[in-house]
Design a protein around this motif. Structure first.
Motif: not given
Length: 417
Positions: A247, A250, A254, A292, A294-295, A298-299, A326, A333, A338
């Motif tokens: 974590e 990560r 960011r 992006w 990775v996100l 996650d969602q 971006d 996002f 989600e």
């Protein structure tokens, strides 16, 4: 403008010359007729003096030496000199009245000679149309040549005067275009009439003012961005203190990305002119989509990527293109639920590249791009404007539409490097 001024002067000069030369030409013709009539009357008077005092043969020789055809009509019906019919005007003159009459092909001057045995003799001098207009054609040709020369001279002078005006105005236009393209060092050398010089001085003053305002704006943006470094440092320290190494890594990634963005803002703000260096769009888009993804995982979002084989050279710096991608992905996002899928497609087009970002969300609901700073979804409304400015800076464009699933679709045409 030079052409219009030349046409205006040519039209004005032509009207003035017509108003002057036409009456003058008519006056020349009248003077020529008067001169011919005076000469004919003198000849008639000269012959009239000899009528009755010389014999017929001598009178005939005198009429033959005259410059114009001369005829003498005697009361007894005899005719001496050039052959001519006894017209009504001759009959009128035989009553003792000298007259001038128009006849086919010219005029005749009639002089009554009284005291001739048997009544009144008439001396007739005939003038042809050529005699009446002798020399007129040459004078008219000279007047026409003079008129053409004066009109040409007027147009030439007008062209020189127009050049003195249009030259500085064209220079002002060139400086304005350079300023519009971002060349803030463009200045004009004031010249021409006083009014044009005043405009040149005003344009230079405006350019100085714009340069000052932009410099102040750049410094303010750089200062504001620099202030963000302190909270970023705090975030980095907080991330390093996390117990979970994964974590922490990560969040540190960011924070690094955010710090790079802040650094890019500072560099861009302090840059006097925009660097138009290009980049490989395929490499930049691939890197940002990987970030992006990775996100998206996650969602629970489906992410479809269709990249044309690189390199795809576009006239956009790598950091600007990365910020544009971006912004577009961040909008997806931020404004779709989600689990809503998205797709990124990059293809070659018109020497550049065509980038399309679409999603399965609710869509725009309008075909017009939102205005800068306005958003119907509670955001700053700058994301699409960033993308639009990035596309237009390369000579391309941005267009909005609907995806195949009814969501939003943003298409950027990026010009080639």
């Amino acid at each position: 403008m030079r052409r219009w001024l030349a046409l205006l002067v040519a039209a004005t000069t032509s009207l003035v010359l017509i108003a002057l030369l036409v009456p003058l030409a008519l006056l020349v013709r009248t003077a020529a007729e008067g001169r011919a009539m005076s000469a004919a009357e003198s000849e008639a008077d000269s012959v009239a003096v000899t009528v009755g005092s010389v014999d017929t043969e001598t009178l005939r020789l005198g009429t033959e030496r005259a410059a114009h055809p001369v005829t003498v009509f005697f009361p007894d019906g005899r005719v001496v000199g050039a052959s001519a019919r006894r017209s009504p005007a001759v009959e009128l003159a035989a009553r003792g009245r000298s007259v001038t009459a128009a006849v086919p092909g010219g005029r005749e001057v009639l002089v009554a000679v009284q005291g001739v045995p048997g009544g009144t003799a008439v001396v007739r001098v005939h003038l042809s149309d050529a005699d009446l207009t002798e020399g007129v054609a040459r004078v008219w040709a000279g007047l026409a040549a003079l008129g053409v020369a004066l009109a040409g001279l007027g147009v030439l002078v007008a062209d020189r005067l127009a050049r003195a005006v249009t030259g500085p105005v064209s220079a002002l236009a060139g400086v304005s275009h350079r300023l519009a393209r971002g060349d803030l060092a463009a200045r004009t050398v004031p010249g021409g009439p006083p009014e044009v010089r005043a405009v040149g001085l005003a344009l230079n003053h405006l350019a100085e003012r714009i340069t000052g305002l932009l410099a102040e704006e750049r410094e303010n943006a750089a200062d504001l961005s620099h202030r963000l470094r302190t909270p970023l440092t705090g975030l980095r320290l907080e991330a390093e203190s996390l117990a979970d190494p994964g974590e922490a890594a990560r969040i540190e990634a960011r924070v690094d990305a955010l710090e790079r963005a802040v650094t890019s803002v500072i560099v861009e703000a302090r840059r006097r002119t925009r660097d138009r260096a290009g980049c490989d769009a395929a490499a930049v888009v691939s890197a940002r989509v990987a970030f992006w993804s990775v996100l998206a995982e996650d969602q629970g979002r489906r992410l479809d990527l269709d990249l044309a084989p690189g390199p795809l050279a576009v006239a956009v710096p790598a950091d600007e293109l990365a910020a544009c991608v971006d912004a577009l992905l961040g909008n997806v996002f931020a404004h779709t639920p989600e689990g809503a899928g998205l797709a990124v497609r990059l293809a070659a087009a018109d020497g550049g590249a065509l980038l399309t970002v679409s999603d399965d969300g609710p869509g725009f609901g309008t075909a017009a791009p939102p205005e800068r700073g306005r958003s119907g979804a509670g955001s700053t409304g700058l994301g699409l404007d960033i993308a639009r400015r990035t596309a237009e800076s390369s000579g391309g464009s941005l267009s909005l539409g609907a995806s195949a699933t009814g969501g939003a679709s943003v298409t950027l045409l990026l010009g080639g490097a």
